[in-house]
Design an enzyme around this catalytic site. Structure first.
Site, PDB file in Angstrom:
ATOM      1  N   LYS A 130       0.870  -1.185   0.000  1.00 26.42           N
ATOM      2  CA  LYS A 130       0.000   0.000   0.000  1.00 26.42           C
ATOM      3  C   LYS A 130       0.900   1.226   0.000  1.00 26.42           C
ATOM      4  CE  LYS A 130      -4.393   1.106   0.112  1.00 26.42           C
ATOM      5  NZ  LYS A 130      -5.586   0.393  -0.404  1.00 26.42           N
ATOM      6  N   ASP A 170      -6.870   4.280  -4.778  1.00 25.08           N
ATOM      7  CA  ASP A 170      -7.571   4.176  -3.486  1.00 25.08           C
ATOM      8  C   ASP A 170      -8.171   5.562  -3.270  1.00 25.08           C
ATOM      9  OD1 ASP A 170      -7.865   2.329  -0.977  1.00 25.08           O
ATOM     10  OD2 ASP A 170      -7.300   4.249  -0.115  1.00 25.08           O
TER      11      ASP A 170
END
Ligand code: NDP
Length: 450
Positions: A130, A170
């Site tokens: 991430k 995201d």
């Protein structure tokens, strides 16, 4: 939980907290996983012997970098960029990039940690990662967004690659940002590869990728409901957020005959008792994706209720789909939902329910699908995008949607397999955590102490 397991959990968490100070979201995510995995590990000592829990909670690599850029007034700006390469036991690191002012190390570590289990559940060969930056895209011009994305990728490009680490979108990172970053990667590396997913259809993207997380969340909720002979038909759905995931959760809920009644953003929520239909959804998509306005404008246009600085969980519903951000649904909200008759909660967002809220859902025996299972459709179609890029062959909309559906059905089966309790209740938290853990842990053991 037995008292010896409880003791082990406390001991383990004390070490995690001491080693990762101030990272409360990371502690929360680790606690939830370790709590459900510890009893399994006690029964399978090889994981203990290999110290898998200690290893799996330690990122393989963390990259933190300066992102300097010029705003439209010609002033120098500086943000902080991150990439957490959490685990590559079953494939290249894979996970989104978040651009939001709240981004910090603890939040990205929680997201990267969750991603490891989620990616494993999809059955596709993807490790977990991430990244992102504490950059606020709100109010920025297209030119400023491009400058920021180019500067961010100028550093990130040396750490990623189609066989190494493949980021996606995201919060705050959609098609526009992926485009600017892909362009900069190509320019610096002189290669056209599937280094990012969520690309445009004309340049390596996959059909259904924008829809995948929202659709997948609804497919997962549908599977949960089938276990009680229920369906979306005629049900009222409360949804939070109004971005990518929320929009397509509305679209699929409508397609299955349900009535979505709420949407929100960080300023407040709207409640539309007549339901958000196709036409109103198109309005939301234009408002959020093109005009980049606030959800309040929906209430003004359609003359419905708008509640400032509030979340929609007090509205009566059968199904709740939290699709905004972490910890947006607390114990009071959970109690209120259950009291109002809500019997399904499927998380489109990552960790939107606090630990106390989850406890209430499990205690009350409602159908509760945690994010790492329910929202895995997004990364699953990202995995399918990688496959199509490697084959240099795009699949049709129907083919991708069919594969997405199959993956969500299979994730549900895995949750049932590892989460079913003696009384028949399916604990999806336990099921997703153990189901996601086994493949990664076994791969780590097979690959030696790395
Ligand atoms: P978007 O940026 O498209 O939308 C985010 C939405 O959540 C916006 O409505 C935003 O409101 C709201 N929001 C963001 N932060 C907050 C906050 N602190 N408080 C209240 N509302 C907030 O992001 P996505 O739809 O892509 O992501 C939503 C969630 O889904 C995230 O948790 C993400 O990690 C998760 N997810 C996304 C996947 C994907 O494929 N995109 C895959 C799997 C999970 P505002 O406009 O006011 O900021």
């Amino acid at each position: 939980m037995s008292s010896s397991v409880d003791h082990l959990l406390k001991e383990f968490m004390a070490k995690i907290v001491a080693k990762n100070p101030g990272e409360s979201e990371f502690h929360q995510a680790v606690h939830e996983v370790v709590e459900s995995i510890l009893p399994y590990i006690e029964e399978h000592p090889k994981y203990k012997k290999e110290r898998i829990l200690e290893r799996i909670t330690e990122p393989e690599r963390i990259i933190i970098f300066r992102v300097p850029w010029l705003n439209d007034k010609g002033e120098a700006q500086v943000n902080r960029g991150f990439r957490i390469e959490m685990n590559s036991a079953i494939g290249p690191y894979k996970g989104g990039l978040r651009f939001h002012p709240t981004v910090n190390l603890g939040i990205l570590k929680f997201l990267a940690f969750e991603q490891v289990f989620k990616n494993s559940l999809t059955t596709l060969p993807m490790g977990g990662g991430k990244g992102g930056a504490d950059f606020d895209p709100k109010g920025k011009s297209d030119n400023e967004i491009m400058k920021f994305c180019q500067s961010f990728m100028t550093e990130l490009q040396r750490h990623i690659g189609q066989d190494t680490d493949v980021p996606a979108g995201d919060i705050g990172v959609g098609g526009r940002e992926i485009g600017f970053m892909f362009g900069q990667y190509k320019r610096i590396r002189n290669e056209f590869t599937g280094v990012l997913t969520g690309k445009g259809i004309g340049w390596g993207g996959s059909l259904i990728r924008p829809e995948a997380t929202g659709y997948g969340t609804v497919y997962f909720a549908e599977e949960m409901m089938k276990t009680r002979d229920e369906s979306f038909e005629g049900k009222t759905v409360v949804i939070s957020g109004s971005g990518n995931v929320a929009q397509f959760a509305v679209e699929k809920s409508l397609a299955l005959g349900a009535k979505p009644v709420t949407l929100s953003d960080s300023s407040g929520y709207i409640y539309d008792p007549d339901g958000i239909d196709e036409e109103k959804l198109q309005f939301v998509m234009d408002l959020k994706n093109n005009r980049r306005g606030r959800i309040k404008v929906y209430a003004e246009k359609y003359g419905v209720k708008y509640v400032e600085d509030a979340r929609p969980w007090g509205e009566k519903c059968d199904i709740a789909l939290p699709c905004a951000t972490q910890n947006e649904l607390d114990a009071d909200d959970a109690r209120q939902l259950v009291e109002n008759g809500c019997f399904v909660v499927a998380e489109g967002a990552n960790m939107p329910s606090t630990a106390e809220a989850v406890e209430i859902f499990l205690e009350k025996g409602i159908l509760y699908g945690p994010g790492k299972a329910a929202n895995a459709g997004g990364v699953a179609v990202s995995g399918l995008e990688m496959t199509q890029n490697s084959m240099r062959l795009p699949w049709s909309r129907e083919e991708v949607d069919q594969r997405l559906k199959e993956i969500m059905v299979n994730i549900h089966k895995t949750c049932e397999k590892y989460g079913e309790e003696d009384n028949g209740f399916i604990n999806y938290v336990k099921g997703a955590n153990i189901g996601g853990f086994i493949k990664v842990a076994d791969a780590m053991i097979a690959q030696g102490l790395v």
